[in-house]
Structures are given as C-alpha cells and as structure tokens.
Enzyme design. Sequence first.
Site, PDB file in Angstrom:
ATOM      1  N   CYS A 126     -33.469  54.776  20.824  1.00 26.47           N
ATOM      2  CA  CYS A 126     -34.545  53.803  20.594  1.00 26.47           C
ATOM      3  C   CYS A 126     -34.046  52.643  19.741  1.00 26.47           C
ATOM      4  O   CYS A 126     -33.965  51.507  20.190  1.00 26.47           O
ATOM      5  CB  CYS A 126     -35.711  54.480  19.876  1.00 26.47           C
ATOM      6  SG  CYS A 126     -36.199  55.973  20.668  1.00 26.47           S
TER       7      CYS A 126
HETATM    8  N1  SAJ Z   1     -31.370  55.518  10.123  1.00 22.66           N
HETATM    9  C1  SAJ Z   1     -30.625  55.044   9.041  1.00 22.66           C
HETATM   10  N2  SAJ Z   1     -31.290  54.687   7.907  1.00 22.66           N
HETATM   11  C2  SAJ Z   1     -32.659  54.802   7.799  1.00 22.66           C
HETATM   12  C3  SAJ Z   1     -33.386  55.282   8.912  1.00 22.66           C
HETATM   13  C4  SAJ Z   1     -32.728  55.645  10.062  1.00 22.66           C
HETATM   14  O1  SAJ Z   1     -29.400  54.931   9.106  1.00 22.66           O
HETATM   15  O2  SAJ Z   1     -33.196  54.487   6.742  1.00 22.66           O
HETATM   16  C5  SAJ Z   1     -30.669  55.883  11.370  1.00 22.66           C
HETATM   17  C6  SAJ Z   1     -30.899  57.328  11.775  1.00 22.66           C
HETATM   18  O3  SAJ Z   1     -29.932  58.169  11.191  1.00 22.66           O
HETATM   19  C7  SAJ Z   1     -30.753  57.254  13.287  1.00 22.66           C
HETATM   20  C8  SAJ Z   1     -31.295  55.874  13.633  1.00 22.66           C
HETATM   21  O4  SAJ Z   1     -31.221  55.108  12.422  1.00 22.66           O
HETATM   22  O5  SAJ Z   1     -29.398  57.322  13.652  1.00 22.66           O
HETATM   23  C9  SAJ Z   1     -32.745  55.901  14.160  1.00 22.66           C
HETATM   24  O6  SAJ Z   1     -33.487  56.609  13.239  1.00 22.66           O
HETATM   25  P1  SAJ Z   1     -35.110  56.749  13.364  1.00 22.66           P
HETATM   26  O7  SAJ Z   1     -35.569  57.427  12.120  1.00 22.66           O
HETATM   27  O8  SAJ Z   1     -35.728  55.458  13.710  1.00 22.66           O
HETATM   28  O9  SAJ Z   1     -35.278  57.817  14.528  1.00 22.66           O
HETATM   29  P2  SAJ Z   1     -35.631  57.764  16.091  1.00 22.66           P
HETATM   30  O10 SAJ Z   1     -34.860  56.688  16.754  1.00 22.66           O
HETATM   31  O11 SAJ Z   1     -35.521  59.156  16.584  1.00 22.66           O
HETATM   32  O12 SAJ Z   1     -37.170  57.481  16.174  1.00 22.66           O
HETATM   33  C10 SAJ Z   1     -37.651  56.236  16.104  1.00 22.66           C
HETATM   34  C11 SAJ Z   1     -38.999  56.457  15.452  1.00 22.66           C
HETATM   35  N3  SAJ Z   1     -38.753  56.722  14.040  1.00 22.66           N
HETATM   36  C12 SAJ Z   1     -39.579  56.527  13.017  1.00 22.66           C
HETATM   37  O13 SAJ Z   1     -40.558  55.835  13.119  1.00 22.66           O
HETATM   38  C13 SAJ Z   1     -39.261  57.214  11.724  1.00 22.66           C
HETATM   39  C14 SAJ Z   1     -39.800  55.315  15.806  1.00 22.66           C
HETATM   40  O14 SAJ Z   1     -39.140  54.160  15.359  1.00 22.66           O
HETATM   41  C15 SAJ Z   1     -40.056  55.346  17.302  1.00 22.66           C
HETATM   42  O15 SAJ Z   1     -41.274  56.044  17.523  1.00 22.66           O
HETATM   43  C16 SAJ Z   1     -38.968  56.042  18.078  1.00 22.66           C
HETATM   44  O16 SAJ Z   1     -37.768  55.709  17.438  1.00 22.66           O
HETATM   45  C17 SAJ Z   1     -39.011  55.549  19.501  1.00 22.66           C
HETATM   46  O17 SAJ Z   1     -39.105  56.409  20.377  1.00 22.66           O
HETATM   47  O18 SAJ Z   1     -39.018  54.341  19.701  1.00 22.66           O
END
Ligand code: SAJ
Length: 431
Positions: free
Chosen positions: A269
């Site tokens: 995502c």
């Molecule tokens: N990450 C960081 N630092 C942060 C947060 C995340 O490095 O502070 C990294 C994570 O390790 C990961 C990536 O970014 O590799 C994405 O992390 P994420 O927490 O956004 O997780 P996803 O992609 O599984 O889910 C996201 C959803 N997450 C949250 O809202 C917390 C949301 O943005 C969407 O509902 C989903 O993508 C989607 O399906 O679009």
Amino acid sequence: MHERARHFSTQTWTGGVIGLGYVGLPLAVTMARTGLSAVGYDVSTERVESLRRGRSPIDDVTDSELQWALEHGLEVTADPARLATTDAIFICVPSPLGRNREPDLSHIRAAAATVTDVARPGMLVSLESTTYPGTTEDLIVPAVAAAGLTVDVDVFVAFSPERVSPGDKPTTGDIPKVVGGVTALSTEVAAAAYSRIVPDVHRVSSTRVAEMAKLLENTYRAVNIGLVNEMAQLAAELDIDIWEVVDAAATKPFGFQPFYPGPGVGGHCIPLDPQFLSWRAREANFATRFIDLAEQVNTKMPDYTASRIADALNERGLAVYGTPILGVGIAYKPNVADDRESASLAVLEALAKRGARISVLDPVVGAARIESRGYPVIEPDGPYDGFALAALLTDHDAIDLERLAAEVPVVFDARGAYRRAGLARDNVVSL
Ligand code: SAJ
C-alpha cells in the site's frame, strides 16, 4: 429515501465480493456476521477450495470466523455467474503498479468485465481497490452500460476505499467507511448498503473525492515516514538519538503524530498508493514533489541501513565481506507474515551484495518463505551463535530481544525496539 436505498437499508440482501484477499474476505465475512448473505468470488480455484475447507489465507480472518460465516450465509465460488444472484457487487481486487510504476488496472478491468456479464437491474456496484481519481467513472460506469444498464435508473455505482491495516485491529466491521457515488443518488444507495456492514459511513459527493481521499491517507503516511527517515539520518550525523527525539515530540498532545524511522517502507500500500496520485498528476502536468521526495528518501533507506550496519562492523574491525550476519525479521512490518515489498529484504540484499554471509530468523514469516528467498533459516529458539552481528529489521513481538543481545556480539536495531522495550544494552546500535 429512494426505493432502492430503502431496500438496502431495510431488507436482507446478498452482497457479491470479487476478490477474496485481505480486503474482500474480511468484507464478505463481515456481511455474513451482520446477517446479510454473501457470495465471494475469486478467480483462484485453489484459494476457493481452501476457503471451502474453512482455511483462511489471511491473518485477519481466523479459520473459525470463516467457518462460522460459511455456515451463516457466506458462499465462496470460482464461478462468476454466481454473482448474478446478488444485489450488490463489491470489487476488491489488487491494483498493483506496472514495471514503470504506472497503475496496473488489469485486475480491475477483469472485474469490470465480470460485472458486465452478471449485472442486473437494481444492482449496486462499488469499487474498493485503491486507484487514481477517475477510475470508477472510466472503467465501472462503461461496464454497467455495456450490460444495458443506466446509472440511477437500474444500477448504482460508487467507490469506497478499503482501510484494512493487516495485523492491526480494529477489523473491517469497525472502521469508518468513505463512500462516494457517481451521482448523489448512487451515493445514497451505496451509503444505505454500507451502513448495514460498518457502523460509520462518511458520504462524499463523488467517486473522485473518495478515490483521492484514500490516496491522501496513504500519501500522508509515506511523506511523514520519509520525513522521519530523513530526520534519522540527520540525527545520526549530529550524534543525536532520533528515537528519543520522536518520543519527546510525541509528548505534544496536539499537532503532532509520531512516525518512526525504519529500514524503509514495505507492503503493498504505502510504497505504491502515492504513485497512483503522482501518475495521475503527471497526466495533468502537475508535479507532486512531496510524493516524489518521500519516495526518494524511503527507497534509499535500505541502502542507508546497510551502510550503517557496515559502519557498526567496521568500528569493531570487521568487514562486511565474509562476515556472518543474522537478519532478524523479513516481513514488511511487525507481526505480519507478509514479506512483499519488504525493506528488510532490500537491506539483506545490499549486505549480501557486499559479501556478507546472511542467515534469517523470522518466526512469523516462517522457514519455507525464508528458504524461498534463498536464505538459510535460523529457528526461533536458536542457537544464535556464530554471527558477528544481528540486524533487527522487523521487530515481531515473538522475537526474544534479550536473548539476541546476549548471544550475538552486536545487534543493529533498525526499529528502536530495544528502547521501546526499555532494554539498555551496550552492544545494541540503533538506526
Ligand atoms: N513504517 C515505518 N514507520 C512508521 C510507520 C510505518 O517505517 O512510522 C513502515 C512499516 O514498517 C511498513 C510500511 O511503513 O513497512 C507501511 O506501514 P503501515 O503501518 O502503513 O502498514 P500497511 O501498509 O500494512 O497498512 C496501511 C494502513 N496502515 C495504517 O493505517 C496504520 C493504512 O495506511 C491502509 O489502510 C493500508 O495501508 C492500505 O491497505 O492502504
């Protein structure tokens, strides 16, 4: 209220779902749980067979939740014709990027063709797959027209973005849903249908607003992760602990949301969704500088992380070349088994290119997947000896941080896990 909206609002109806992945399956199960019937269709016969046996392919739906749904109104099938028996079709298929980072709408187009085959008067068709603003009008409206149906007369078309965050709670049934129709009446009908599935429906005036809202949500994350990743590199230059800085800033009760540095941004995502917006912007001769800059910073983080690990070895008189390194956590984020687009794998590839001898420990992703990525497997209970350094790249809860620091001479912590756990170890180096 329009008769059709009243139907969705008050009657027991059947929802059809195209695509039974991490978005479609929870949606189908949630419909069964709310007393509706559901027909879940997937092109993969083996996935359908596995589902029929009550085996859920995703962590967010347990086998028992799936089995309960199968006994309470959920039918799963590989036969698209079964969708003709439904009142509403929700399209939950993948929307990846192509080889040149352009939107790959092939799955949405295939689903639209299925809709043309099965659509019938009175149906609602809602696209959930993340995509650029305009897709629903460009692909779904022509699909229902090709079935001889007219929007707002005998069919209703909307976009409603998925908000599933794998591994995080709450689940599909608890998360507010944005809903935008191609017309006001389609919005009303779609909102009536979704109100039976989720507690909180937020109506918007068009499919484009709904499509762009989703992209803003995820671009917001990508840009803020990029910001904190750049701050992490600056803090390292200034010999300041970025994790302590973020924790301090996070004490501000308003106007600040903490994001945390990491080895990069993975998953299907956050690395991809902003590209839908920048692709569409380029078509309008508009430069999305924040998206492009965040992507530059985030895609460079694996190499930066690998160079910091090389520094940690160098400071102990060790080269990367020939040195045994334990890669800990190859999933793209903690407590999920998914390693797609994982930055952890990019870090390990960068180290392997420099001649490091990599083995991998990831109790959540599991041995088979680790081996399929070409790495020797280290079992969760160890032993961890023989390694000069452990690179903690994804900090699953299941990882024993204390043992790792006790048994490996140096741990490079790319996630701030030791600080979060209150474990001060002088052989732990943080990003
Ligand atoms: N990450 C960081 N630092 C942060 C947060 C995340 O490095 O502070 C990294 C994570 O390790 C990961 C990536 O970014 O590799 C994405 O992390 P994420 O927490 O956004 O997780 P996803 O992609 O599984 O889910 C996201 C959803 N997450 C949250 O809202 C917390 C949301 O943005 C969407 O509902 C989903 O993508 C989607 O399906 O679009």
